[in-house]
Write a protein that holds these residues in place. Structure first.
Motif, PDB file in Angstrom:
ATOM      1  N   GLU A  34      51.676  25.490  40.461  1.00  0.00           N
ATOM      2  CA  GLU A  34      51.699  26.523  41.509  1.00  0.00           C
ATOM      3  C   GLU A  34      52.829  27.526  41.299  1.00  0.00           C
ATOM      4  OE1 GLU A  34      51.666  26.823  46.416  1.00  0.00           O
ATOM      5  OE2 GLU A  34      51.875  24.873  45.411  1.00  0.00           O
ATOM      6  N   LEU A  35      53.953  27.076  40.773  1.00  0.00           N
ATOM      7  CA  LEU A  35      55.092  27.973  40.552  1.00  0.00           C
ATOM      8  C   LEU A  35      54.810  29.016  39.477  1.00  0.00           C
ATOM      9  CD1 LEU A  35      58.031  25.384  40.668  1.00  0.00           C
ATOM     10  CD2 LEU A  35      57.249  26.913  42.487  1.00  0.00           C
ATOM     11  N   ALA A  36      53.820  28.762  38.624  1.00  0.00           N
ATOM     12  CA  ALA A  36      53.512  29.687  37.537  1.00  0.00           C
ATOM     13  C   ALA A  36      52.902  30.989  38.042  1.00  0.00           C
ATOM     14  CB  ALA A  36      52.549  29.020  36.548  1.00  0.00           C
ATOM     15  N   PHE A  37      52.446  30.984  39.291  1.00  0.00           N
ATOM     16  CA  PHE A  37      51.772  32.167  39.832  1.00  0.00           C
ATOM     17  C   PHE A  37      52.705  33.095  40.607  1.00  0.00           C
ATOM     18  CE2 PHE A  37      48.532  28.922  39.350  1.00  0.00           C
ATOM     19  CZ  PHE A  37      47.515  29.616  38.704  1.00  0.00           C
ATOM     20  N   SER A  38      53.966  32.740  40.732  1.00  0.00           N
ATOM     21  CA  SER A  38      54.878  33.527  41.560  1.00  0.00           C
ATOM     22  C   SER A  38      55.025  34.962  41.062  1.00  0.00           C
ATOM     23  CB  SER A  38      56.254  32.855  41.617  1.00  0.00           C
ATOM     24  OG  SER A  38      56.796  32.722  40.304  1.00  0.00           O
ATOM     25  N   LYS A  39      55.161  35.150  39.745  1.00  0.00           N
ATOM     26  CA  LYS A  39      55.330  36.495  39.195  1.00  0.00           C
ATOM     27  C   LYS A  39      54.021  37.273  39.146  1.00  0.00           C
ATOM     28  CE  LYS A  39      59.316  35.339  36.289  1.00  0.00           C
ATOM     29  NZ  LYS A  39      59.854  35.323  34.907  1.00  0.00           N
ATOM     30  N   LEU A  40      52.919  36.581  39.298  1.00  0.00           N
ATOM     31  CA  LEU A  40      51.612  37.236  39.248  1.00  0.00           C
ATOM     32  C   LEU A  40      51.124  37.641  40.628  1.00  0.00           C
ATOM     33  CD1 LEU A  40      49.073  38.026  37.595  1.00  0.00           C
ATOM     34  CD2 LEU A  40      48.241  35.695  38.000  1.00  0.00           C
ATOM     35  N   VAL A  41      51.347  36.778  41.604  1.00  0.00           N
ATOM     36  CA  VAL A  41      50.796  36.995  42.944  1.00  0.00           C
ATOM     37  C   VAL A  41      51.748  37.760  43.855  1.00  0.00           C
ATOM     38  CG1 VAL A  41      49.915  35.854  45.016  1.00  0.00           C
ATOM     39  CG2 VAL A  41      49.386  34.921  42.742  1.00  0.00           C
ATOM     40  N   TYR A  42      53.026  37.368  43.862  1.00  0.00           N
ATOM     41  CA  TYR A  42      53.976  37.941  44.813  1.00  0.00           C
ATOM     42  C   TYR A  42      54.688  39.141  44.209  1.00  0.00           C
ATOM     43  CZ  TYR A  42      53.018  33.366  46.812  1.00  0.00           C
ATOM     44  OH  TYR A  42      52.381  32.251  47.306  1.00  0.00           O
ATOM     45  N   THR A  43      53.921  40.120  43.789  1.00  0.00           N
ATOM     46  CA  THR A  43      54.470  41.344  43.212  1.00  0.00           C
ATOM     47  C   THR A  43      53.491  42.493  43.430  1.00  0.00           C
ATOM     48  OG1 THR A  43      55.140  42.423  41.139  1.00  0.00           O
ATOM     49  CG2 THR A  43      53.472  40.712  40.989  1.00  0.00           C
ATOM     50  N   PRO A  44      53.993  43.712  43.639  1.00  0.00           N
ATOM     51  CA  PRO A  44      53.088  44.853  43.804  1.00  0.00           C
ATOM     52  C   PRO A  44      52.545  45.366  42.479  1.00  0.00           C
ATOM     53  CG  PRO A  44      55.356  45.586  43.950  1.00  0.00           C
ATOM     54  CD  PRO A  44      55.406  44.093  43.836  1.00  0.00           C
ATOM     55  N   ASN A  45      53.102  44.887  41.357  1.00  0.00           N
ATOM     56  CA  ASN A  45      52.698  45.376  40.046  1.00  0.00           C
ATOM     57  C   ASN A  45      51.416  44.711  39.563  1.00  0.00           C
ATOM     58  OD1 ASN A  45      55.102  46.913  39.941  1.00  0.00           O
ATOM     59  ND2 ASN A  45      56.226  45.133  39.189  1.00  0.00           N
ATOM     60  N   ALA A  46      50.715  45.400  38.682  1.00  0.00           N
ATOM     61  CA  ALA A  46      49.504  44.857  38.086  1.00  0.00           C
ATOM     62  C   ALA A  46      49.843  44.256  36.725  1.00  0.00           C
ATOM     63  CB  ALA A  46      48.454  45.947  37.930  1.00  0.00           C
ATOM     64  N   HIS A  47      49.237  43.111  36.413  1.00  0.00           N
ATOM     65  CA  HIS A  47      49.494  42.442  35.145  1.00  0.00           C
ATOM     66  C   HIS A  47      48.187  41.893  34.568  1.00  0.00           C
ATOM     67  CE1 HIS A  47      53.461  42.071  37.184  1.00  0.00           C
ATOM     68  NE2 HIS A  47      53.945  42.240  35.971  1.00  0.00           N
ATOM     69  N   THR A  48      48.158  41.777  33.273  1.00  0.00           N
ATOM     70  CA  THR A  48      47.129  40.976  32.633  1.00  0.00           C
ATOM     71  C   THR A  48      47.715  39.579  32.446  1.00  0.00           C
ATOM     72  OG1 THR A  48      47.854  41.692  30.441  1.00  0.00           O
ATOM     73  CG2 THR A  48      46.050  42.934  31.462  1.00  0.00           C
ATOM     74  N   VAL A  49      46.852  38.639  32.144  1.00  0.00           N
ATOM     75  CA  VAL A  49      47.279  37.244  32.059  1.00  0.00           C
ATOM     76  C   VAL A  49      46.836  36.646  30.736  1.00  0.00           C
ATOM     77  CG1 VAL A  49      47.144  34.966  33.134  1.00  0.00           C
ATOM     78  CG2 VAL A  49      47.078  37.010  34.561  1.00  0.00           C
ATOM     79  N   VAL A  50      47.732  35.897  30.112  1.00  0.00           N
ATOM     80  CA  VAL A  50      47.384  35.098  28.939  1.00  0.00           C
ATOM     81  C   VAL A  50      47.338  33.648  29.396  1.00  0.00           C
ATOM     82  CG1 VAL A  50      48.055  34.345  26.632  1.00  0.00           C
ATOM     83  CG2 VAL A  50      48.433  36.722  27.332  1.00  0.00           C
ATOM     84  N   ILE A  51      46.164  33.072  29.373  1.00  0.00           N
ATOM     85  CA  ILE A  51      45.993  31.671  29.777  1.00  0.00           C
ATOM     86  C   ILE A  51      46.092  30.799  28.525  1.00  0.00           C
ATOM     87  CG2 ILE A  51      44.451  29.992  30.840  1.00  0.00           C
ATOM     88  CD1 ILE A  51      43.207  32.338  32.401  1.00  0.00           C
ATOM     89  N   ALA A  52      47.166  30.021  28.466  1.00  0.00           N
ATOM     90  CA  ALA A  52      47.394  29.140  27.320  1.00  0.00           C
ATOM     91  C   ALA A  52      46.973  27.718  27.704  1.00  0.00           C
ATOM     92  CB  ALA A  52      48.863  29.182  26.907  1.00  0.00           C
ATOM     93  N   LEU A  53      45.836  27.267  27.185  1.00  0.00           N
ATOM     94  CA  LEU A  53      45.311  25.953  27.518  1.00  0.00           C
ATOM     95  C   LEU A  53      45.946  24.877  26.645  1.00  0.00           C
ATOM     96  CD1 LEU A  53      41.538  26.865  27.946  1.00  0.00           C
ATOM     97  CD2 LEU A  53      43.276  26.593  29.736  1.00  0.00           C
ATOM     98  N   ASP A  54      45.895  23.645  27.146  1.00  0.00           N
ATOM     99  CA  ASP A  54      46.535  22.529  26.436  1.00  0.00           C
ATOM    100  C   ASP A  54      45.818  22.146  25.149  1.00  0.00           C
ATOM    101  OD1 ASP A  54      44.324  21.644  27.755  1.00  0.00           O
ATOM    102  OD2 ASP A  54      45.309  19.984  28.814  1.00  0.00           O
ATOM    103  N   ASN A  55      44.628  22.710  24.905  1.00  0.00           N
ATOM    104  CA  ASN A  55      43.923  22.432  23.650  1.00  0.00           C
ATOM    105  C   ASN A  55      44.285  23.438  22.552  1.00  0.00           C
ATOM    106  OD1 ASN A  55      42.634  24.714  24.539  1.00  0.00           O
ATOM    107  ND2 ASN A  55      40.567  23.843  24.559  1.00  0.00           N
ATOM    108  N   GLY A  56      45.251  24.324  22.848  1.00  0.00           N
ATOM    109  CA  GLY A  56      45.691  25.308  21.873  1.00  0.00           C
ATOM    110  C   GLY A  56      44.990  26.649  21.982  1.00  0.00           C
ATOM    111  N   GLU A  57      43.986  26.744  22.849  1.00  0.00           N
ATOM    112  CA  GLU A  57      43.234  27.998  23.014  1.00  0.00           C
ATOM    113  C   GLU A  57      43.972  28.930  23.962  1.00  0.00           C
ATOM    114  OE1 GLU A  57      38.627  29.370  24.072  1.00  0.00           O
ATOM    115  OE2 GLU A  57      39.357  27.365  24.613  1.00  0.00           O
ATOM    116  N   THR A  58      43.984  30.233  23.634  1.00  0.00           N
ATOM    117  CA  THR A  58      44.559  31.240  24.519  1.00  0.00           C
ATOM    118  C   THR A  58      43.488  32.259  24.880  1.00  0.00           C
ATOM    119  OG1 THR A  58      45.302  32.573  22.637  1.00  0.00           O
ATOM    120  CG2 THR A  58      46.875  31.019  23.577  1.00  0.00           C
TER     121      THR A  58
END
Length: 219
Positions: free
Chosen positions: A45-69
Protein backbone atom coordinates in the motif's frame (compact mmCIF):
# COMPACT_ATOMS: atom_id res chain seq x y z
CA UNK A 1 6.41 12.20 -18.43
CA UNK A 2 7.91 11.03 -15.14
CA UNK A 3 7.51 7.39 -14.22
CA UNK A 4 7.04 5.59 -10.89
CA UNK A 5 8.06 1.98 -10.35
CA UNK A 6 5.77 -0.30 -8.35
CA UNK A 7 6.98 -3.73 -7.29
CA UNK A 8 4.20 -6.26 -7.60
CA UNK A 9 3.59 -9.94 -6.90
CA UNK A 10 1.38 -11.96 -9.20
CA UNK A 11 -1.75 -13.28 -7.53
CA UNK A 12 -2.54 -16.97 -7.62
CA UNK A 13 -6.07 -16.53 -6.34
CA UNK A 14 -8.52 -13.67 -6.92
CA UNK A 15 -11.33 -14.76 -4.60
CA UNK A 16 -12.77 -12.73 -1.73
CA UNK A 17 -10.87 -14.63 0.96
CA UNK A 18 -7.54 -14.16 -0.81
CA UNK A 19 -8.29 -10.46 -1.39
CA UNK A 20 -9.17 -9.94 2.28
CA UNK A 21 -5.97 -11.67 3.35
CA UNK A 22 -3.92 -9.40 1.09
CA UNK A 23 -5.47 -6.25 2.57
CA UNK A 24 -4.90 -7.50 6.10
CA UNK A 25 -1.23 -7.92 5.19
CA UNK A 26 -0.98 -4.30 3.93
CA UNK A 27 -1.15 -5.32 0.27
CA UNK A 28 -3.42 -3.80 -2.39
CA UNK A 29 -5.04 -6.07 -5.01
CA UNK A 30 -4.50 -4.70 -8.55
CA UNK A 31 -5.47 -5.56 -12.10
CA UNK A 32 -3.68 -4.52 -15.30
CA UNK A 33 -5.92 -4.27 -18.38
CA UNK A 34 -5.18 -3.52 -22.03
CA UNK A 35 -2.98 -6.49 -22.88
CA UNK A 36 -3.84 -9.93 -24.25
CA UNK A 37 -5.39 -10.81 -20.89
CA UNK A 38 -5.80 -9.12 -17.49
CA UNK A 39 -2.83 -9.38 -15.14
CA UNK A 40 -3.73 -9.79 -11.46
CA UNK A 41 -1.09 -8.76 -8.93
CA UNK A 42 -0.69 -7.10 -5.55
CA UNK A 43 1.59 -4.36 -4.24
CA UNK A 44 2.42 -2.79 -0.90
CA UNK A 45 0.00 0.00 0.00
CA UNK A 46 2.87 2.40 0.71
CA UNK A 47 4.07 2.04 -2.88
CA UNK A 48 1.10 4.08 -4.10
CA UNK A 49 1.75 7.21 -2.04
CA UNK A 50 3.72 9.03 -4.76
CA UNK A 51 1.24 7.96 -7.42
CA UNK A 52 -2.09 8.67 -5.75
CA UNK A 53 -1.48 11.54 -3.32
CA UNK A 54 -0.08 14.00 -5.85
CA UNK A 55 -1.56 16.45 -8.37
CA UNK A 56 1.02 15.40 -10.97
CA UNK A 57 0.46 12.84 -13.70
CA UNK A 58 2.79 9.84 -13.94
CA UNK A 59 3.22 6.69 -15.92
CA UNK A 60 3.90 3.50 -14.01
CA UNK A 61 6.43 0.70 -14.43
CA UNK A 62 5.02 -2.45 -12.86
CA UNK A 63 7.90 -4.74 -11.91
CA UNK A 64 6.52 -8.23 -11.25
CA UNK A 65 8.27 -10.85 -9.14
CA UNK A 66 8.70 -13.09 -12.21
CA UNK A 67 11.09 -10.54 -13.75
CA UNK A 68 8.52 -9.06 -16.16
CA UNK A 69 8.11 -5.28 -16.38
CA UNK A 70 5.01 -3.64 -17.82
CA UNK A 71 4.35 0.04 -18.61
CA UNK A 72 0.98 1.38 -17.54
CA UNK A 73 -1.10 4.32 -16.33
CA UNK A 74 -3.47 4.52 -13.39
CA UNK A 75 -7.03 3.99 -14.59
CA UNK A 76 -9.16 3.69 -11.45
CA UNK A 77 -8.74 3.48 -7.71
CA UNK A 78 -11.16 2.52 -4.94
CA UNK A 79 -10.94 3.83 -1.38
CA UNK A 80 -12.58 2.58 1.80
CA UNK A 81 -15.54 4.93 2.53
CA UNK A 82 -14.55 5.36 6.19
CA UNK A 83 -10.79 4.84 6.54
CA UNK A 84 -9.79 6.07 3.04
CA UNK A 85 -7.44 3.11 2.73
CA UNK A 86 -6.80 1.94 -0.83
CA UNK A 87 -8.96 -1.11 -1.58
CA UNK A 88 -8.25 -1.80 -5.24
CA UNK A 89 -6.34 -0.29 -8.17
CA UNK A 90 -6.87 -0.73 -11.92
CA UNK A 91 -4.10 -0.01 -14.42
CA UNK A 92 -4.12 0.21 -18.20
CA UNK A 93 -1.14 -1.12 -20.13
CA UNK A 94 0.83 1.21 -22.41
CA UNK A 95 2.24 0.36 -25.81
CA UNK A 96 4.73 2.56 -27.68
CA UNK A 97 2.67 2.61 -30.90
CA UNK A 98 -0.77 2.99 -29.31
CA UNK A 99 -2.27 6.32 -28.19
CA UNK A 100 -3.68 6.65 -24.70
CA UNK A 101 -6.17 9.12 -23.19
CA UNK A 102 -5.06 10.70 -19.93
CA UNK A 103 -5.93 13.63 -17.66
CA UNK A 104 -3.01 16.07 -17.48
CA UNK A 105 -2.74 18.80 -14.80
CA UNK A 106 -2.78 22.47 -15.84
CA UNK A 107 0.05 24.58 -14.45
CA UNK A 108 -0.57 28.36 -14.37
CA UNK A 109 2.50 30.62 -14.28
CA UNK A 110 2.95 34.39 -14.01
CA UNK A 111 1.03 37.16 -12.25
CA UNK A 112 -2.09 38.28 -14.09
CA UNK A 113 -2.59 42.01 -14.75
CA UNK A 114 -6.26 41.53 -14.01
CA UNK A 115 -5.60 39.98 -10.60
CA UNK A 116 -3.21 42.85 -9.74
CA UNK A 117 -6.09 45.23 -10.52
CA UNK A 118 -8.44 43.42 -8.15
CA UNK A 119 -9.90 40.73 -10.41
CA UNK A 120 -10.39 37.12 -9.33
CA UNK A 121 -8.68 34.17 -10.99
CA UNK A 122 -11.07 31.27 -11.69
CA UNK A 123 -9.65 27.87 -12.57
CA UNK A 124 -12.45 26.19 -14.51
CA UNK A 125 -10.41 23.10 -15.39
CA UNK A 126 -7.45 22.04 -13.28
CA UNK A 127 -6.84 19.06 -15.57
CA UNK A 128 -7.33 18.55 -19.31
CA UNK A 129 -7.84 15.23 -21.02
CA UNK A 130 -5.53 14.57 -23.94
CA UNK A 131 -4.76 11.72 -26.31
CA UNK A 132 -1.19 10.91 -27.31
CA UNK A 133 1.44 8.26 -27.74
CA UNK A 134 3.10 7.38 -24.39
CA UNK A 135 6.35 9.07 -25.41
CA UNK A 136 4.51 12.35 -26.08
CA UNK A 137 2.60 12.58 -22.80
CA UNK A 138 3.54 15.84 -21.00
CA UNK A 139 4.04 16.18 -17.25
CA UNK A 140 1.68 19.19 -17.28
CA UNK A 141 0.16 21.81 -19.57
CA UNK A 142 1.62 25.25 -18.84
CA UNK A 143 -0.32 28.49 -19.33
CA UNK A 144 1.18 31.96 -18.82
CA UNK A 145 -1.56 34.16 -17.32
CA UNK A 146 0.61 37.32 -17.08
CA UNK A 147 -1.13 39.25 -19.92
CA UNK A 148 -4.68 38.39 -18.83
CA UNK A 149 -6.80 41.42 -17.88
CA UNK A 150 -10.14 41.56 -16.10
CA UNK A 151 -12.68 39.80 -18.30
CA UNK A 152 -10.08 37.80 -20.24
CA UNK A 153 -10.12 34.01 -20.42
CA UNK A 154 -8.11 31.14 -21.84
CA UNK A 155 -9.95 28.39 -23.73
CA UNK A 156 -8.71 25.08 -25.09
CA UNK A 157 -8.71 26.58 -28.59
CA UNK A 158 -6.11 29.15 -27.44
CA UNK A 159 -3.59 26.51 -26.38
CA UNK A 160 -0.79 25.40 -28.72
CA UNK A 161 -1.23 22.02 -30.39
CA UNK A 162 1.82 19.89 -29.80
CA UNK A 163 2.24 16.13 -30.09
CA UNK A 164 -1.12 15.43 -28.52
CA UNK A 165 -4.83 16.04 -29.10
CA UNK A 166 -7.19 17.74 -26.64
CA UNK A 167 -10.36 15.76 -25.96
CA UNK A 168 -12.34 18.96 -25.29
CA UNK A 169 -14.16 21.43 -27.51
CA UNK A 170 -12.19 24.58 -28.43
CA UNK A 171 -14.54 26.80 -26.38
CA UNK A 172 -13.91 24.89 -23.13
CA UNK A 173 -12.69 27.53 -20.65
CA UNK A 174 -9.55 26.59 -18.74
CA UNK A 175 -9.17 29.73 -16.63
CA UNK A 176 -10.46 33.32 -16.58
CA UNK A 177 -10.19 36.61 -14.70
CA UNK A 178 -13.57 37.55 -13.26
CA UNK A 179 -14.64 41.03 -12.21
CA UNK A 180 -14.73 41.77 -8.49
CA UNK A 181 -16.15 44.73 -6.58
CA UNK A 182 -12.65 45.93 -5.81
CA UNK A 183 -11.44 45.58 -9.41
CA UNK A 184 -10.16 48.73 -11.14
CA UNK A 185 -10.06 49.52 -14.83
CA UNK A 186 -6.71 48.84 -16.49
CA UNK A 187 -5.02 52.15 -17.37
CA UNK A 188 -4.31 51.08 -20.96
CA UNK A 189 -7.95 50.06 -21.47
CA UNK A 190 -9.09 53.38 -20.02
CA UNK A 191 -6.82 55.32 -22.40
CA UNK A 192 -8.13 53.35 -25.38
CA UNK A 193 -11.68 54.15 -24.31
CA UNK A 194 -10.91 57.89 -24.09
CA UNK A 195 -9.23 57.91 -27.51
CA UNK A 196 -12.19 56.10 -29.02
CA UNK A 197 -14.61 58.64 -27.56
CA UNK A 198 -12.57 61.57 -28.88
CA UNK A 199 -12.47 60.02 -32.34
CA UNK A 200 -16.24 59.62 -32.35
CA UNK A 201 -16.67 63.29 -31.42
CA UNK A 202 -14.40 64.49 -34.22
CA UNK A 203 -16.11 62.40 -36.90
CA UNK A 204 -19.66 62.47 -35.57
CA UNK A 205 -22.17 64.97 -34.12
CA UNK A 206 -21.35 68.63 -33.53
CA UNK A 207 -21.31 69.54 -29.82
CA UNK A 208 -24.58 71.01 -28.52
CA UNK A 209 -23.10 74.48 -27.83
CA UNK A 210 -21.90 74.83 -31.43
CA UNK A 211 -25.29 73.69 -32.73
CA UNK A 212 -27.03 76.39 -30.72
CA UNK A 213 -24.67 79.09 -32.11
CA UNK A 214 -25.38 78.06 -35.72
CA UNK A 215 -29.12 78.16 -35.11
CA UNK A 216 -28.82 81.67 -33.63
CA UNK A 217 -26.97 83.01 -36.72
CA UNK A 218 -29.67 81.66 -39.08
CA UNK A 219 -32.37 83.39 -37.11
Amino acid sequence: MKSITIDGSQRESVGKKATKALRNAGQVPCVLYGGDKPVHFSANELAFSKLVYTPNAHTVVIALDNGETLNAVLQDIQFHPVTDRILHVDFYQLFEDKEIALNIPVNLVGNSRGVKNGGVLRRNNRKLRIKALPANLPDFIEIDITPLKVGDKVAVGDLPREDYTFLHTDNTVVCQIKTARTAIVDEEDEEEGVEGAEGATEAGDVPATETDDVAAVKE
